[in-house]
Design a protein around this motif. Structure first.
Motif, PDB file in Angstrom:
ATOM      1  N   UNK A 202       3.029  79.464 120.246  1.00 15.67           N
ATOM      2  CA  UNK A 202       3.739  78.232 120.597  1.00 15.67           C
ATOM      3  C   UNK A 202       3.217  77.060 119.763  1.00 15.67           C
ATOM      4  N   UNK A 203       1.896  76.897 119.715  1.00  9.01           N
ATOM      5  CA  UNK A 203       1.334  75.753 119.005  1.00  9.01           C
ATOM      6  C   UNK A 203       1.328  75.964 117.490  1.00  9.01           C
ATOM      7  N   UNK A 204       1.213  77.212 117.058  1.00  5.92           N
ATOM      8  CA  UNK A 204       1.323  77.478 115.620  1.00  5.92           C
ATOM      9  C   UNK A 204       2.719  77.147 115.117  1.00  5.92           C
ATOM     10  N   UNK A 205       3.718  77.392 115.972  1.00  2.09           N
ATOM     11  CA  UNK A 205       5.101  77.097 115.592  1.00  2.09           C
ATOM     12  C   UNK A 205       5.382  75.602 115.552  1.00  2.09           C
ATOM     13  N   UNK A 206       4.560  74.802 116.180  1.00  2.00           N
ATOM     14  CA  UNK A 206       4.717  73.348 116.140  1.00  2.00           C
ATOM     15  C   UNK A 206       4.032  72.752 114.919  1.00  2.00           C
ATOM     16  N   UNK A 207       2.960  73.394 114.471  1.00  2.00           N
ATOM     17  CA  UNK A 207       2.003  72.781 113.548  1.00  2.00           C
ATOM     18  C   UNK A 207       2.627  72.182 112.288  1.00  2.00           C
ATOM     19  N   UNK A 293      13.293  73.977 118.043  1.00  2.00           N
ATOM     20  CA  UNK A 293      13.829  75.254 117.577  1.00  2.00           C
ATOM     21  C   UNK A 293      12.698  76.228 117.261  1.00  2.00           C
ATOM     22  N   UNK A 294      11.635  75.727 116.626  1.00  2.00           N
ATOM     23  CA  UNK A 294      10.530  76.594 116.221  1.00  2.00           C
ATOM     24  C   UNK A 294       9.839  77.232 117.421  1.00  2.00           C
ATOM     25  N   UNK A 295       9.508  76.419 118.424  1.00  2.00           N
ATOM     26  CA  UNK A 295       8.811  76.952 119.596  1.00  2.00           C
ATOM     27  C   UNK A 295       9.724  77.843 120.435  1.00  2.00           C
ATOM     28  N   UNK A 296      10.973  77.441 120.568  1.00  2.00           N
ATOM     29  CA  UNK A 296      11.913  78.246 121.362  1.00  2.00           C
ATOM     30  C   UNK A 296      12.095  79.622 120.740  1.00  2.00           C
ATOM     31  N   UNK A 297      12.284  79.657 119.430  1.00  2.00           N
ATOM     32  CA  UNK A 297      12.493  80.936 118.763  1.00  2.00           C
ATOM     33  C   UNK A 297      11.242  81.805 118.840  1.00  2.00           C
ATOM     34  N   UNK A 298      10.069  81.191 118.676  1.00  2.00           N
ATOM     35  CA  UNK A 298       8.828  81.973 118.702  1.00  2.00           C
ATOM     36  C   UNK A 298       8.604  82.613 120.061  1.00  2.00           C
TER      37      UNK A 298
END
Length: 401
Positions: A202-207, A293-298
């Motif tokens: 989740x947090x890697x997808x936000x970074x 989008x990044x966190x949702x998809x991950x």
């Protein structure tokens, strides 16, 4: 180099200014570890509430009921008149299993015929059903053998001859690595690592996506975009490994779940797994247009992994399509191998293939993340440069006039 160190500490500062983020990344996995450790501390089911329907009601049936009562696995809570009452008691939560004796139970025993008893369970919870079937069968099998041997001894056989006649093939069982069927051994590591995975991705997808979304890419423009990806990955790797180390310490030292594997196998295997999760999260971050989008998809992508990884249900039971699909998830290549490391004490040779696959996932996703992020940053810089030129042109024309 100074700019790279600056970005490293900038990422830490970002996390420290948002304590909720650190709480989720560090304390949620530790909290789940404590929940699993306490929940599975008993190791197996015990004192399962049983009801009895006895249409025979003789000394023999009471002997069987007493044997169940003496077992630590069962508590006989009472007698019921018929199966309808048993079913109602199960629905009301009074019992989870039952013993039903037919009216001819004792008569059949006395006349040398096979006497049957119904051992029932509420299999809404499969743990109840399997425990009642397994442990109940052990009790009834023991009683059956004792009754038959007593009958043969009464006819002049010795006890040994009676046992040999009743059980011509003797056997005993032995379970390696989890001799008591401890549920905690089987479940704890997997649930904890799945939690760490979900939080980490989740947090890697936000970074990366949040830098673009916030418009603060200029603050880190002195650092090559490739190094931006690598440095952020390093920060999340340190946090995840630290959290995982604390969770493992609690699992082993507080909840008594064994860790027979060596430290170097633990470290290398865990490192490759977390790097693969981080790299995958950063790939989503680089591709997707914004953090949502990044966190949702991950999260959607990794949610099926606990089932498909083979941790809760063996992959050999899947269809070929799902067996192949499972290979996409890093968790598939970690949880089973890691459980074998912990309980069997196996070394690098036994998990070599899984580590190689995790390495390929890590390297492939990291390279793609770097390339895509580099292209995206260059496009953003070109747009910003074009915007500055368009803004400067009116000023140049004014000066010229």
């Amino acid at each position: 180099m100074i700019a790279a160190f600056g970005l490293f500490f900038r990422e830490w500062l970002y996390l420290l200014k948002r304590p909720r983020t650190l709480i989720i990344m560090i304390f949620i996995p530790i909290f789940v570890t404590c929940i699993c450790g306490m929940s599975f501390s008993a190791g197996s089911f015990s004192h399962l509430k049983m009801g009895v329907v006895d249409y025979s009601y003789t000394a023999k049936t009471r002997e069987v009921v007493e044997a169940f009562q003496q077992s630590s696995y069962f508590d006989v809570v009472g007698y019921y008149e018929n199966e309808e009452q048993i079913e109602k008691a199960m629905k009301d939560g009074e019992i989870v299993g039952c013993i039903i004796f037919p009216g001819d139970f004792t008569t059949n025993l006395q006349q040398g015929r096979q006497a049957e008893v119904l051992l029932g369970s509420s299999a809404v919870n499969m743990g109840y059903g399997s425990t009642i079937n397994l442990r109940g069968a052990e009790i009834l099998g023991t009683l059956s053998t004792q009754t038959a041997v007593k009958s043969l001894v009464a006819k002049g056989y010795t006890v040994d001859d009676g046992l040999a006649k009743m059980n011509p093939v003797g056997f005993y069982t032995r379970q390696w690595y989890n001799p008591t069927n401890n549920f905690g051994y089987f479940l704890t590591f997997g649930f904890v690592i799945a939690t760490v995975q979900q939080v980490l991705i989740y947090f890697a997808a936000i970074s990366l996506a949040r830098e673009k979304e916030s418009g603060k890419l200029g603050e880190i423009k002195k650092v090559n975009p490739i190094f931006q990806v690598v440095i952020k990955a390093l920060v999340y790797y340190i946090i995840s490994m630290g959290t995982w180390a604390v969770c493992c310490w609690l699992i082993v030292n507080k909840y008594g779940i064994p860790m027979k594997g060596s430290f170097d196998v633990w470290f290398g295997y865990s490192s490759l797994f977390f790097l693969s999760v981080i790299a995958m999260g950063q790939l989503f971050s680089a591709i997707m247009p914004n953090p949502v989008f990044a966190t949702s998809f991950s999260l959607v992508f990794t949610s099926p992994s606990l089932v498909l990884s083979g941790f809760t249900w063996p992959t050999m039971a899947f269809t070929s399509f799902y067996q192949k699909l499972a290979q996409v998830f890093p968790l598939t290549h970690f949880v089973i191998g890691y459980r074998n490391v912990a309980f069997m004490g196996i070394g690098f040779d036994a998990v070599h293939d899984e580590m190689m696959i995790l390495g390929y996932i890590s390297g492939g996703c990291l390279i793609l993340s770097c390339v895509i992020w580099l292209i995206k940053v260059k496009r953003i810089e070109k747009k910003e440069q074009a915007l500055r030129i368009s803004e400067e042109e009116p000023d140049i024309q004014a000066v010229a006039q």
